[in-house]
Design an enzyme around this catalytic site. Structure first.
Site, PDB file in Angstrom:
ATOM      1  N   ASP A 128       0.875  -1.166   0.000  1.00 36.58           N
ATOM      2  CA  ASP A 128       0.000   0.000   0.000  1.00 36.58           C
ATOM      3  C   ASP A 128       0.917   1.221   0.000  1.00 36.58           C
ATOM      4  O   ASP A 128       2.091   1.156   0.314  1.00 36.58           O
ATOM      5  CB  ASP A 128      -0.948  -0.027   1.217  1.00 36.58           C
ATOM      6  CG  ASP A 128      -2.137   0.896   0.999  1.00 36.58           C
ATOM      7  OD1 ASP A 128      -3.132   0.748   1.723  1.00 36.58           O
ATOM      8  OD2 ASP A 128      -2.068   1.750   0.088  1.00 36.58           O
TER       9      ASP A 128
HETATM   10  C1  GLC Z   1      -4.195   4.427  -0.275  1.00 38.05           C
HETATM   11  C2  GLC Z   1      -5.070   3.306   0.208  1.00 38.05           C
HETATM   12  C3  GLC Z   1      -5.232   2.184  -0.768  1.00 38.05           C
HETATM   13  C4  GLC Z   1      -5.176   2.740  -2.170  1.00 38.05           C
HETATM   14  C5  GLC Z   1      -3.770   3.262  -2.395  1.00 38.05           C
HETATM   15  C6  GLC Z   1      -3.616   3.898  -3.781  1.00 38.05           C
HETATM   16  O1  GLC Z   1      -3.413   4.916   0.768  1.00 38.05           O
HETATM   17  O2  GLC Z   1      -4.779   2.728   1.473  1.00 38.05           O
HETATM   18  O3  GLC Z   1      -6.474   1.537  -0.475  1.00 38.05           O
HETATM   19  O4  GLC Z   1      -5.487   1.742  -3.116  1.00 38.05           O
HETATM   20  O5  GLC Z   1      -3.367   4.184  -1.398  1.00 38.05           O
HETATM   21  O6  GLC Z   1      -4.383   5.047  -3.854  1.00 38.05           O
END
Ligand code: GLC
Length: 745
Positions: free
Chosen positions: A287
């Site tokens: 993430d």
């Molecule tokens: C964010 C979220 C995740 C998302 C990623 C890309 O922080 O936790 O769910 O897909 O970053 O935006």
């Protein structure tokens, strides 16, 4: 030749191309191609495939400034970009990747969480439909639109089970129940991936956040998670397993530490369970920055150490962490990371790029003609309206105030969300210039005839404490035959990094309801938001209440359909609604304890509060209809079963009211005595049934050993002999039929 025939031919060609089933090469054919390519790659090029950057336009987390991004793409140091969208822009960036030595195409990822161009209800709202076809159709439209816009990969479905409505990300998931959440996880993967990767209307799914992110301590986002292996396996992992079994292409790990080890650096999760026990062949993306965040966790010394720990633990691609691109090569040279691990990660990434057909044609998803044809179509908006209708939950309807008569002379719309269209998007929606979302007020305008006058008064803001608008709201209500109030959260009050300790109706909205209610006019309250909210006074005093979440592009039309009975609401809550924050976490499948209070009411020396019942304000599985249903004639095919047998359960469901409607008949089981204390009830099956007034139908469920199983003291998945209680109802707290049966060895 006039333009029209040419256009028709072009459209037919696009349609044909879209419909033609992509002929996926056999896996071993792709394996050979991957090996051939891998053998040509330098270490830097391999690491480049594991590096993902965001566009400079959009960040969904702290952004590490890096303007050299595009040169790095040309140098083959980037494997994927996120937050780049549009046929034109993706083509332009892909052209940069085609300048690299090996011309390996980029993957374009985006958070297509509940719709791309047409916004659908937030996932928690869709979960309230208990309708897998509807949920799948929503993801299908999102995939078709985003794939037509150059997107290869959505960072969805989010399958985190969540029991704590203080956590803002409950809006993204399927609520508190593992059984319902697992079915929804499957439906969303099917919707996103459609007929399979490589088809021009399919995007790779990304199951997130692996794992147990929804159990953040105190409902505070990014907070620690600590739980028994049993709870992890019984409650939080099954939706991930279901999504993997449905063929999800990728996983995303989570920000939280789990039992002291950050998920991104957690080999138990990523290698032992996902890639080992579950034999997952896709790849895992971190993430946003979660690799680097292991420093803040106090788990990694620096970014290089974080890169080492993440790679050893099975985190394949680094989203915006800049850890792999800056640290992995040195780690390999210093023999701290075996290049075989990097090769495995690169194979997984390249395999998906081949499956997506990107080596055949890197631009195949970046087709402006198709984009124009597919996005925001009338059909897509129609689907959004249908899914939105199914997501609405009727919480109260005293004296059948609803449905409203279409001949009502004057309707007053009062409240800060009455004319809002922005808030109907909800969190995690894709922003568009001049987007058109139907507000409640507009939906009513579209619905009522000239004989009906619509009035409006905002009454108050969503958050602030000013009561200056109350007088106008009351005066407006006085002029109306019926009042429709629209209250709740702004679109950015639930979602990522939106945990809230107070989940009462924000601001002075409930005081506004009181003031309007005091006029004596019939009042329908619509509560809009991304999570369960607390509104006890309203629950006690309003004549009718609909929970309408954030319903997306067609919100106002769908609400109007329900308000006037053109659609009979059938939604059921996917999460318990607490009476007070002090109750949290409150969920239906709780344990009995040694001192249960049968009705949950305060009782001396019982597991109760002094000042509040244990029961939620609204229970998991609860939702009313404009009609009524009777459950009768419960029959079991037998009252005992061997482990290798099944029991057929049947009962009669009858529509005893005046409207055609749907009921969700829910089957709950309880293992009365076991070697591990078991929940007082667990959802094990349900059926959503449409019946005309007076119509009856025999509903059947089958109970097999798996529905009786749990993790015993040695963590073996097993069903133990003994008595089981069987409960059937239309809510977890409204059991209408019950019996028991015995399992023998
Ligand atoms: C964010 C979220 C995740 C998302 C990623 C890309 O922080 O936790 O769910 O897909 O970053 O935006």
């Amino acid at each position: 030749m006039s333009l029209k025939p040419l256009l028709t031919i072009a459209m037919l060609a696009i349609g044909a191309q879209l419909l033609a089933q992509y002929k996926q090469p056999a896996p071993d054919v792709i394996d050979k191609k991957v090996e051939a390519l891998l053998s040509q790659m330098t270490l830097e090029e391999k690491i480049g495939q594991l590096n993902q950057y965001t566009s400079d336009r959009l960040a969904t987390g702290p952004l590490t400034p890096n303007s050299a991004k595009y040169q790095e793409i040309k140098d083959g140091k980037v494997g994927s970009m996120l937050n780049i969208r549009g046929a034109k822009e993706t083509r332009m960036i892909q052209e940069m990747a085609m300048q690299s030595r090996l011309k390996i195409p980029l993957l374009f990822g985006l958070d297509v969480i509940h719709g791309y161009r047409v916004t659908f209800p937030i996932p928690l709202a869709e979960a309230a439909s208990w309708d897998m076809n509807a949920i799948e159709s929503s993801a299908r439209v999102a995939a078709t639109e985003s794939a037509a816009s150059g997107i290869h990969w959505t960072f969805a479905p989010m399958v985190d089970i969540a029991r704590d409505p203080r956590w803002g990300r409950v809006m993204e998931g399927a609520g508190e129940d593992t059984y319902l959440g697992s079915l929804i996880a499957r439906a969303r993967v099917r919707g996103f991936q459609g007929k399979g990767l490589g088809n021009l209307d399919a995007v790779m799914a990304c199951v997130k956040h692996f794992a147990a992110y929804g159990a953040a301590l105190a409902g505070r986002d990014y907070n620690s998670v600590d739980m028994s292996d049993r709870q992890l396996w019984e409650i939080y992992l099954p939706p991930f397993k279901a999504a993997a079994d449905e063929g999800a292409a990728t996983f995303m790990n989570s920000f939280n530490d789990l039992n002291g080890i950050p998920a991104t650096g957690n080999a138990y999760l990523q290698r032992d369970i996902l890639k080992g026990k579950w034999n997952f062949k896709g790849f895992v993306v971190s993430d946003w920055g979660s690799i680097s965040e292991m420093i803040a966790h106090g788990f990694a010394k620096d970014n290089t150490d974080a890169a080492r720990l993440a790679m050893l633990a099975g985190s394949d691609m680094d989203m915006e962490g800049h850890a792999y691109i800056n640290g992995l090569a040195g780690l390999v040279r210093d023999k701290k990371v075996d290049v075989a691990l990097i090769d495995d990660a690169v194979r997984r990434v390249l395999h998906k790029k081949f499956e997506m057909g990107l080596f055949d044609d890197p631009y195949r998803f970046s087709n402006e003609g198709r984009e124009k044809k597919v996005l925001n179509s009338v059909a897509n908006r129609k689907t959004a309206r249908e899914v939105a209708e199914k997501s609405i939950v009727l919480l109260k309807n005293d004296n059948q105030l609803l449905p409203l008569s279409k001949s009502a002379k004057t309707i007053a719309v009062i409240g800060p969300l009455g004319k809002s269209s922005t808030d109907m998007k909800g969190f995690w929606s894709v922003d568009w210039e001049n987007d058109h979302l139907v507000s409640l007020f507009e939906g009513l305008q579209n619905k009522v005839g000239k004989q009906t006058q619509l009035l409006y008064s905002q009454g108050c803001a969503i958050k602030d404490s000013s009561r200056n608008g109350f007088a106008d709201a009351v005066a407006t209500a006085q002029k109306a035959d019926v009042v429709v109030m629209a209250v709740g959260e702004a679109f950015d009050m639930s979602g990522e990094a939106k945990s809230r300790s107070n989940i009462h109706l924000p601001g002075v909205q409930e005081e506004l309801i009181k003031a309007v209610q005091a006029t004596g006019k019939p009042v329908v309250v619509l509560v809009m938001g991304g999570r369960p909210l607390i509104f006890n006074w309203t629950a006690d005093h309003a004549n009718a209440i609909l929970y309408t979440w954030w319903l997306g592009s067609e919100a106002g039309n769908a609400i109007a359909d329900v308000l006037f009975g053109d659609y009979n609401p059938a939604g059921k809550l996917p999460m318990s609604f607490p009476r007070a924050e002090g109750q949290i976490p409150v969920f239906y499948n709780a344990k009995s304890t040694g001192r249960p209070s049968p009705d949950g009411m305060p009782a001396p020396y019982r597991s109760t509060y002094l000042d509040l019942p244990n029961t939620p304000r609204y229970a998991f599985g609860y939702g009313l209809s404009y009609t009524s249903f009777a459950f009768s004639d419960l029959k079991l095919s037998k009252s005992t079963m061997q482990a290798n047998e099944t029991i057929e359960i049947s009962f009669t469901l009858k529509n005893t009211g005046r409207y055609t409607g749907e009921e969700v008949a829910q089957l709950y089981l309880q293992d009365v005595t076991a070697s591990i204390t078991r929940p007082v009830k667990e959802l094990k099956d349900f059926q959503k049934v449409l019946l005309k007034p007076g119509e009856s139908k025999t509903i059947t469920f089958t109970v097999n050993k798996d529905k009786l199983s749990f993790y015993d003291q040695k963590m073996n998945w097993t069903a133990e002999p003994g008595e089981f209680k069987l409960m059937i109802g239309n809510s977890s707290d409204h059991i209408l039929l019950q019996d028991k049966f015995e399992l023998f060895n």
